[in-house]
Design a protein around this motif. Structure first.
Motif, mmCIF file in Angstrom:
data_model
loop_
_atom_site.group_PDB
_atom_site.id
_atom_site.type_symbol
_atom_site.label_atom_id
_atom_site.label_comp_id
_atom_site.label_asym_id
_atom_site.label_seq_id
_atom_site.Cartn_x
_atom_site.Cartn_y
_atom_site.Cartn_z
ATOM 1 N N ILE A 64 0.833 -1.207 0.000
ATOM 2 C CA ILE A 64 0.000 0.000 0.000
ATOM 3 C C ILE A 64 0.863 1.252 0.000
ATOM 4 C CG2 ILE A 64 -1.689 1.301 1.346
ATOM 5 C CD1 ILE A 64 -2.940 -1.308 2.181
ATOM 6 N N LEU A 65 1.929 1.240 0.797
ATOM 7 C CA LEU A 65 2.825 2.397 0.831
ATOM 8 C C LEU A 65 3.483 2.627 -0.522
ATOM 9 C CD1 LEU A 65 4.576 2.082 4.318
ATOM 10 C CD2 LEU A 65 2.425 3.192 3.705
ATOM 11 N N ALA A 66 3.768 1.550 -1.242
ATOM 12 C CA ALA A 66 4.383 1.674 -2.569
ATOM 13 C C ALA A 66 3.471 2.435 -3.529
ATOM 14 C CB ALA A 66 4.726 0.301 -3.124
ATOM 15 N N ASP A 67 2.160 2.249 -3.388
ATOM 16 C CA ASP A 67 1.214 2.974 -4.236
ATOM 17 C C ASP A 67 1.308 4.472 -3.985
ATOM 18 O OD1 ASP A 67 0.326 0.604 -5.317
ATOM 19 O OD2 ASP A 67 -1.436 0.450 -4.009
ATOM 20 N N TRP A 68 1.390 4.858 -2.716
ATOM 21 C CA TRP A 68 1.533 6.278 -2.389
ATOM 22 C C TRP A 68 2.860 6.823 -2.927
ATOM 23 C CZ3 TRP A 68 -0.798 10.566 -0.266
ATOM 24 C CH2 TRP A 68 0.047 11.603 0.130
ATOM 25 N N ASN A 69 3.934 6.099 -2.691
ATOM 26 C CA ASN A 69 5.257 6.584 -3.086
ATOM 27 C C ASN A 69 5.387 6.723 -4.599
ATOM 28 O OD1 ASN A 69 6.112 6.782 -0.441
ATOM 29 N ND2 ASN A 69 7.057 4.749 -0.403
ATOM 30 N N LYS A 70 4.735 5.848 -5.326
ATOM 31 C CA LYS A 70 4.774 5.930 -6.787
ATOM 32 C C LYS A 70 4.078 7.195 -7.277
ATOM 33 C CE LYS A 70 3.603 3.322 -10.982
ATOM 34 N NZ LYS A 70 2.994 2.058 -11.506
ATOM 35 N N ALA A 71 2.988 7.548 -6.617
ATOM 36 C CA ALA A 71 2.228 8.730 -7.015
ATOM 37 C C ALA A 71 2.775 10.016 -6.414
ATOM 38 C CB ALA A 71 0.763 8.552 -6.610
ATOM 39 N N HIS A 72 3.642 9.905 -5.396
ATOM 40 C CA HIS A 72 4.178 11.079 -4.697
ATOM 41 C C HIS A 72 5.684 10.927 -4.519
ATOM 42 C CE1 HIS A 72 -0.082 10.674 -3.515
ATOM 43 N NE2 HIS A 72 -0.102 12.000 -3.481
ATOM 44 N N PRO A 73 6.449 10.956 -5.594
ATOM 45 C CA PRO A 73 7.900 10.708 -5.502
ATOM 46 C C PRO A 73 8.656 11.720 -4.645
ATOM 47 C CG PRO A 73 7.286 11.561 -7.662
ATOM 48 C CD PRO A 73 6.016 11.221 -6.980
ATOM 49 N N ASP A 74 8.083 12.929 -4.484
ATOM 50 C CA ASP A 74 8.754 13.954 -3.669
ATOM 51 C C ASP A 74 8.211 13.997 -2.241
ATOM 52 O OD1 ASP A 74 10.301 14.754 -5.865
ATOM 53 O OD2 ASP A 74 8.692 16.092 -6.566
ATOM 54 N N GLN A 75 7.237 13.111 -1.953
ATOM 55 C CA GLN A 75 6.630 13.081 -0.615
ATOM 56 C C GLN A 75 6.553 11.634 -0.123
ATOM 57 O OE1 GLN A 75 3.048 15.722 -0.237
ATOM 58 N NE2 GLN A 75 3.318 15.975 -2.439
ATOM 59 N N PHE A 346 -4.651 7.149 3.136
ATOM 60 C CA PHE A 346 -4.410 5.828 3.702
ATOM 61 C C PHE A 346 -5.661 5.270 4.378
ATOM 62 C CE2 PHE A 346 -2.606 2.860 6.864
ATOM 63 C CZ PHE A 346 -1.753 2.123 6.053
ATOM 64 N N THR A 347 -6.477 6.148 4.953
ATOM 65 C CA THR A 347 -7.682 5.702 5.655
ATOM 66 C C THR A 347 -8.921 5.782 4.764
ATOM 67 O OG1 THR A 347 -8.082 7.925 6.558
ATOM 68 C CG2 THR A 347 -6.752 6.410 7.886
ATOM 69 N N SER A 348 -8.725 5.886 3.464
ATOM 70 C CA SER A 348 -9.858 5.947 2.538
ATOM 71 C C SER A 348 -10.629 4.639 2.550
ATOM 72 C CB SER A 348 -9.364 6.237 1.118
ATOM 73 O OG SER A 348 -8.620 5.132 0.617
ATOM 74 N N GLU A 349 -11.862 4.686 2.093
ATOM 75 C CA GLU A 349 -12.687 3.482 2.053
ATOM 76 C C GLU A 349 -12.069 2.435 1.133
ATOM 77 O OE1 GLU A 349 -17.419 2.314 1.519
ATOM 78 O OE2 GLU A 349 -16.778 4.397 1.796
ATOM 79 N N LYS A 350 -11.407 2.875 0.073
ATOM 80 C CA LYS A 350 -10.752 1.950 -0.845
ATOM 81 C C LYS A 350 -9.660 1.158 -0.140
ATOM 82 C CE LYS A 350 -7.861 1.781 -5.009
ATOM 83 N NZ LYS A 350 -7.180 2.580 -6.067
ATOM 84 N N ASN A 351 -8.807 1.842 0.602
ATOM 85 C CA ASN A 351 -7.730 1.148 1.313
ATOM 86 C C ASN A 351 -8.270 0.310 2.476
ATOM 87 O OD1 ASN A 351 -5.443 1.826 -0.213
ATOM 88 N ND2 ASN A 351 -5.268 3.821 0.783
ATOM 89 N N GLU A 352 -9.343 0.784 3.118
ATOM 90 C CA GLU A 352 -9.964 -0.013 4.180
ATOM 91 C C GLU A 352 -10.473 -1.345 3.617
ATOM 92 O OE1 GLU A 352 -11.062 0.964 7.758
ATOM 93 O OE2 GLU A 352 -9.146 1.911 7.412
#
Length: 440
Positions: A64-75, A346-352
């Motif tokens: 799940i964290l990889a999905d965020w990092n891919k979309a936010h390379p500077d964050q 991270f706490t979105s319904e999709k990730n839940e």
């Protein structure tokens, strides 16, 4: 991992609702919601962040964290894994806060820690209007608030479940799960008379001297009609009803209904004990469901052979402790705007939904419990929702660390046989009275 909790983390002690005095409010509610004086809707800073959480035993978190990092390379978010033990997690988070370190950006807090961290000024107030509170299960909202202000985002809820061996009960002529302790013991005795039940014990939980013991002890007390702390905020554990609850555990170990090994069990040890065929019944959290269903190895003797029911009590279904985890932003962190954006994502319904389908983690959104497709995959969802909605909360107490340590000490002394249950409850009443008086 139960991204803790608790496991458990984890988590996990239904002491009742503790009223905090105005002096505590001054400690945690100044109206100035960050070290820089920023309001909750003005959190600033964009860039890399860290997520401090219990050890990931699921393998899902990094995906799940990889999905965020891919979309936010500077964050990018970096995972900081803390110990599996909930008490050790809290200790490291407290030490980090006391030194005002920026090493942890986001804290994965057991629900009972939220008020403690808010009252001490260790976490930021969050902008409640940016979270749709109407979608959450009502009990989880309160766990994320302190004096009616939001200091964390509900991430995972939890209610205790009773896992039981359907195959063995069927062979013993038992066609439904027990609802009382006596029924559970009687059903177990029938199983133990079978060749397949040779060498087994009846019941297991989390009875090692850690937060899980506070949870198990409090569930037993509440399930016998007692309470640890009353609605008036005063300890009320030295009562006949509380003794009946504690004696359920004490007598269980004494007569070997509960295996002595359970005194060393936390969540994972107890899960493995049930998997390996040591006990017929297991009290644990819903995260176990997927692990035991999907784990294919010789040590797992229960895949396809277990069911789930509410935990039993003295005269009927028992009362779970409300577990779960909330995500908070450290007061001393950098890049708090990124942290807030990450928490909302991270706490979105999709990730839940992902956490539920992959790891049977209890979601915070009520709609997921009522989804027909999810109910088909996880038949226990209605039972779990009921467990959470009727669960007893742990207290919003600044000195919670002292309180849970006192409970662990006295409960373990009684269960291990070094002290009578009557003396343990008397001593616990005295200890909790001293601890709660500090909050006045």
């Amino acid at each position: 991992m139960r991204i803790k909790r608790s496991m458990a983390r984890r988590a996990v002690a239904a002491l009742g609702v503790l009223a905090l005095a105005g002096s505590l409010a001054a400690c945690g509610d100044s109206g100035d919601d960050s070290a820089s004086g920023a309001k909750p809707d003005k959190l600033t800073g964009v860039g890399p962040i860290t997520l401090a959480t219990g050890k990931d035993t699921t393998g899902t978190l990094n995906e799940i964290l990889a999905d965020w990092n891919k979309a936010h390379p500077d964050q990018k978010v970096t995972l900081t894994e803390l110990p599996e033990d909930a008490d050790q997690q809290r200790q490291q988070m407290v030490q980090n806060a006391q030194t005002k370190s920026d090493a942890y950006t986001i804290l994965n807090l057991d629900v009972v820690w939220t008020s403690e961290f808010a009252a001490n000024g260790w976490v930021e107030q969050l902008p409640e209007k940016q979270f749709d509170m109407s979608k959450y299960l009502p009990p989880v909202i309160k766990t994320a608030q302190y004096f009616d202000k939001l200091y964390a985002a509900p991430y995972a809820s939890d209610g205790a479940l009773l896992y039981y061996r359907t195959d063995l009960l069927k062979k013993a002529g038992v066609d439904k799960a027990p609802t009382t302790w006596d029924e559970m013991t009687a059903d177990c005795q029938k199983v133990l008379k079978l060749p397949a039940g040779k060498g087994m014990s009846c019941y297991g939980g989390q009875l090692d001297k850690y937060e899980g013991l506070t949870v198990n002890f409090s569930e037993a007390v509440n399930s016998a009609g007692g309470e640890v702390v009353g609605a008036n905020g005063k300890p009320n554990v030295n009562t006949p009803a509380a003794k009946k609850g504690l004696d359920f555990l004490v007598d269980g170990v004494k007569n070997k209904t509960i295996p002595k090994d359970a005194l060393t069990w936390k969540e994972e040890e107890s899960r493995r004990g049930f998997e390996s065929g040591k006990v017929v019944f297991l009290r644990n959290w819903p995260y176990c469901y997927a692990l035991m269903a999907n784990k294919k190895d010789a040590g797992n003797k229960v895949a396809g052979k277990y069911g789930v029911a509410p935990i039993p009590g003295l005269d009927g279904p028992g009362k779970s402790t409300l577990g779960g985890h909330n995500l908070a932003i450290s007061k001393f962190a950098k890049n708090k705007k990124t942290a807030l954006d990450f928490i909302k994502w991270f706490t979105s319904e999709k990730n839940e939904r992902t956490w539920l389908t992959k790891n049977s983690q209890a979601p915070v959104y009520g709609s997921l419990y009522d989804d027909p497709a999810l109910q088909k995959q996880f038949p226990y969802l209605s039972t779990l929702k009921q467990s959470i909605e009727k669960a007893e909360p742990r207290p919003a107490i600044v000195n919670y660390g002292d309180a849970t340590a006192a409970i662990e000490e006295q409960a373990y002394a009684a269960i291990s046989g070094s002290k009578s249950s009557a003396q343990a409850l008397k001593d616990l009443q005295d200890n909790l009275t001293k601890i709660t008086s500090k909050d006045k």
